[in-house]
Enzyme design. Structure first.
Site, PDB file in Angstrom:
ATOM      1  N   SER A 145      40.097  41.614  33.498  1.00 34.17           N
ATOM      2  CA  SER A 145      40.120  40.154  33.583  1.00 34.17           C
ATOM      3  C   SER A 145      40.626  39.609  32.252  1.00 34.17           C
ATOM      4  CB  SER A 145      38.707  39.612  33.832  1.00 34.17           C
ATOM      5  OG  SER A 145      38.643  38.230  33.540  1.00 34.17           O
ATOM      6  N   TYR A 158      30.055  39.816  31.169  1.00 37.09           N
ATOM      7  CA  TYR A 158      31.219  40.155  31.991  1.00 37.09           C
ATOM      8  C   TYR A 158      32.411  40.530  31.104  1.00 37.09           C
ATOM      9  CZ  TYR A 158      34.940  39.144  35.478  1.00 37.09           C
ATOM     10  OH  TYR A 158      36.034  39.192  36.310  1.00 37.09           O
ATOM     11  N   LYS A 162      34.434  44.060  30.940  1.00 40.92           N
ATOM     12  CA  LYS A 162      35.879  44.176  31.202  1.00 40.92           C
ATOM     13  C   LYS A 162      36.612  44.751  29.983  1.00 40.92           C
ATOM     14  CE  LYS A 162      36.072  42.601  35.461  1.00 40.92           C
ATOM     15  NZ  LYS A 162      36.358  43.512  36.574  1.00 40.92           N
TER      16      LYS A 162
HETATM   17  N1  LIG Z   1      38.474  36.024  41.357  1.00 45.30           N
HETATM   18  C1  LIG Z   1      38.785  35.863  40.088  1.00 45.30           C
HETATM   19  O1  LIG Z   1      38.966  34.731  39.586  1.00 45.30           O
HETATM   20  C2  LIG Z   1      38.958  37.072  39.199  1.00 45.30           C
HETATM   21  C3  LIG Z   1      39.594  36.897  37.959  1.00 45.30           C
HETATM   22  C4  LIG Z   1      39.774  37.995  37.136  1.00 45.30           C
HETATM   23  C5  LIG Z   1      39.311  39.235  37.529  1.00 45.30           C
HETATM   24  N2  LIG Z   1      38.680  39.373  38.743  1.00 45.30           N
HETATM   25  C6  LIG Z   1      38.209  40.704  39.106  1.00 45.30           C
HETATM   26  O2  LIG Z   1      38.813  41.086  40.314  1.00 45.30           O
HETATM   27  C7  LIG Z   1      37.974  42.001  41.021  1.00 45.30           C
HETATM   28  C8  LIG Z   1      37.801  41.548  42.464  1.00 45.30           C
HETATM   29  O3  LIG Z   1      37.207  40.265  42.430  1.00 45.30           O
HETATM   30  P1  LIG Z   1      37.205  39.287  43.699  1.00 45.30           P
HETATM   31  O4  LIG Z   1      37.451  37.942  43.154  1.00 45.30           O
HETATM   32  O5  LIG Z   1      38.059  39.816  44.795  1.00 45.30           O
HETATM   33  O6  LIG Z   1      35.650  39.396  44.101  1.00 45.30           O
HETATM   34  P2  LIG Z   1      34.898  39.106  45.489  1.00 45.30           P
HETATM   35  O7  LIG Z   1      35.699  38.202  46.335  1.00 45.30           O
HETATM   36  O8  LIG Z   1      33.525  38.695  45.107  1.00 45.30           O
HETATM   37  O9  LIG Z   1      34.849  40.549  46.187  1.00 45.30           O
HETATM   38  C9  LIG Z   1      34.090  41.564  45.611  1.00 45.30           C
HETATM   39  C10 LIG Z   1      34.137  42.811  46.479  1.00 45.30           C
HETATM   40  O10 LIG Z   1      33.381  43.842  45.824  1.00 45.30           O
HETATM   41  C11 LIG Z   1      32.293  44.263  46.666  1.00 45.30           C
HETATM   42  N3  LIG Z   1      31.192  44.588  45.752  1.00 45.30           N
HETATM   43  C12 LIG Z   1      30.574  43.758  44.864  1.00 45.30           C
HETATM   44  N4  LIG Z   1      29.662  44.451  44.154  1.00 45.30           N
HETATM   45  C13 LIG Z   1      29.718  45.734  44.592  1.00 45.30           C
HETATM   46  C14 LIG Z   1      29.045  46.929  44.226  1.00 45.30           C
HETATM   47  N5  LIG Z   1      28.129  46.937  43.241  1.00 45.30           N
HETATM   48  N6  LIG Z   1      29.343  48.079  44.874  1.00 45.30           N
HETATM   49  C15 LIG Z   1      30.280  48.086  45.855  1.00 45.30           C
HETATM   50  N7  LIG Z   1      30.957  46.995  46.244  1.00 45.30           N
HETATM   51  C16 LIG Z   1      30.679  45.823  45.614  1.00 45.30           C
HETATM   52  C17 LIG Z   1      32.067  43.095  47.606  1.00 45.30           C
HETATM   53  O11 LIG Z   1      31.481  43.493  48.841  1.00 45.30           O
HETATM   54  P3  LIG Z   1      29.840  43.480  49.015  1.00 45.30           P
HETATM   55  O12 LIG Z   1      29.391  42.102  48.619  1.00 45.30           O
HETATM   56  O13 LIG Z   1      29.624  43.818  50.451  1.00 45.30           O
HETATM   57  O14 LIG Z   1      29.345  44.540  48.116  1.00 45.30           O
HETATM   58  C18 LIG Z   1      33.504  42.628  47.842  1.00 45.30           C
HETATM   59  O15 LIG Z   1      34.146  43.495  48.747  1.00 45.30           O
HETATM   60  C19 LIG Z   1      36.667  42.048  40.220  1.00 45.30           C
HETATM   61  O16 LIG Z   1      36.674  43.169  39.374  1.00 45.30           O
HETATM   62  C20 LIG Z   1      36.716  40.778  39.388  1.00 45.30           C
HETATM   63  O17 LIG Z   1      35.963  40.903  38.196  1.00 45.30           O
HETATM   64  C21 LIG Z   1      38.502  38.327  39.585  1.00 45.30           C
END
Ligand SMILES: NC(=O)c1ccc[n+]([C@@H]2O[C@H](COP(=O)([O-])OP(=O)(O)OC[C@H]3O[C@@H](n4cnc5c(N)ncnc54)[C@H](OP(=O)(O)O)[C@@H]3O)[C@@H](O)[C@H]2O)c1
Length: 253
Positions: A145, A158, A162
């Site tokens: 991130s 967080y 990261k």
């Molecule tokens: N969205 C943003 O603005 C953003 C920005 C920068 C980086 N990121 C990074 O991008 C990645 C994906 O984020 P996203 O925005 O797509 O998140 P999201 O929409 O919250 O999706 C998270 C996914 O991970 C699963 N999950 C969460 N905790 C888990 C665990 N402990 N074990 C196994 N599965 C788990 C969730 O399913 P369950 O709930 O069923 O477990 C879901 O499938 C993350 O690493 C996040 O830090 C996101």
């Protein structure tokens, strides 16, 4: 975009957190490139919804697993080998955050955030690296991130996690380079997913956020998924130990 091909025919990928958001989009692109994919998440209903959306029974498997629980990670990779016989790539995508100031953070909350974001990525990369070692080929891509490099109040734990992922990426890249395994990361700015919904769904906050992004918008999941696909493909075989910023130019300012 539809004609772009990274030639991933029959290659086998594990996508952690593939049931929603960025992980779901990465899974969609991998399946569109004829790859075989195993996704994990904690909740069975999310996995079932993803499987139903793709209708790719023979090329998609789901495993209910928490990435910070080593026995569940072992089961995830064991299922992958049993189903598809090998693993060509791991996408360490799981991440979560609970906003808190560092001085007020309960140690239990610190552990929870580090567990899901960093320890889980380590357990999965370790297992994938051990399996790929025998194949002398593989790709490990983690989702970092912009928070790894840009400090922000209430995002400290967080950000630390990261930043840890980015250092893990560099070290593993060196250790696994002699085995022809490339280890990289991508670091997005805000992406339109459930994770960040409280920010982008608020018009005032959205306006403030996009002012920091030269391209003038937040990312969509596909903006992150395409670079991940590139890093999963032979097109990136000479790139390792890198974190690719996918941030609309925010870190260039
Ligand atoms: N969205 C943003 O603005 C953003 C920005 C920068 C980086 N990121 C990074 O991008 C990645 C994906 O984020 P996203 O925005 O797509 O998140 P999201 O929409 O919250 O999706 C998270 C996914 O991970 C699963 N999950 C969460 N905790 C888990 C665990 N402990 N074990 C196994 N599965 C788990 C969730 O399913 P369950 O709930 O069923 O477990 C879901 O499938 C993350 O690493 C996040 O830090 C996101």
């Amino acid at each position: 975009m539809a004609q772009l091909s990274f030639n991933l025919d029959d290659k086998v990928f594990v996508v952690t957190g593939g049931s929603r958001g960025i992980g779901l989009e990465i899974t969609r692109l991998l399946l569109n490139q004829s790859a075989r994919v195993v996704i994990c998440g904690r909740k069975q209903e999310g996995l079932e919804a993803a499987a139903a959306a793709f209708k790719a029974d023979d090329r998609l498997k789901t495993v209910q697993a928490h990435v910070a629980k080593s026995e569940e990670v072992d089961r995830l990779f064991q299922t992958t080998i049993e189903a598809f016989g090998r693993i060509d790539g791991l996408i360490n995508n799981v991440g979560m955050n609970i906003a808190t100031s560092l001085v007020d953070a309960d140690p239990g909350l610190w552990n929870k955030i580090i567990d899901s974001n960093l320890n889980g990525a380590f357990l999965c990369a370790r297992k994938a690296g051990q399996l790929m070692r025998g194949q002398k080929k593989g790709k490990i891509v983690s989702i970092s991130s912009i928070a790894a490099r840009r400090s922000a109040p209430f995002m400290g734990i967080y950000g630390v996690a990261k930043a840890g992922i980015e250092m893990m990426t560099k070290v593993m890249a060196q250790e696994l380079a002699p085995l022809n395994i490339q280890v990289n990361a991508v670091a997005p700015c805000m992406v339109r997913t459930k994770f960040s919904e409280p920010f982008w769904s608020n018009a005032d906050l959205y306006e403030q956020i996009v002012k920091t992004v030269p391209l003038g918008r937040i990312a969509e999941p596909v903006d992150v998924a395409w670079p991940v696909l590139f890093l999963c493909s032979e097109a990136s075989d000479f790139i390792t130990g890198q974190t690719l910023m996918v941030d609309g130019g925010a870190s260039a300012v």
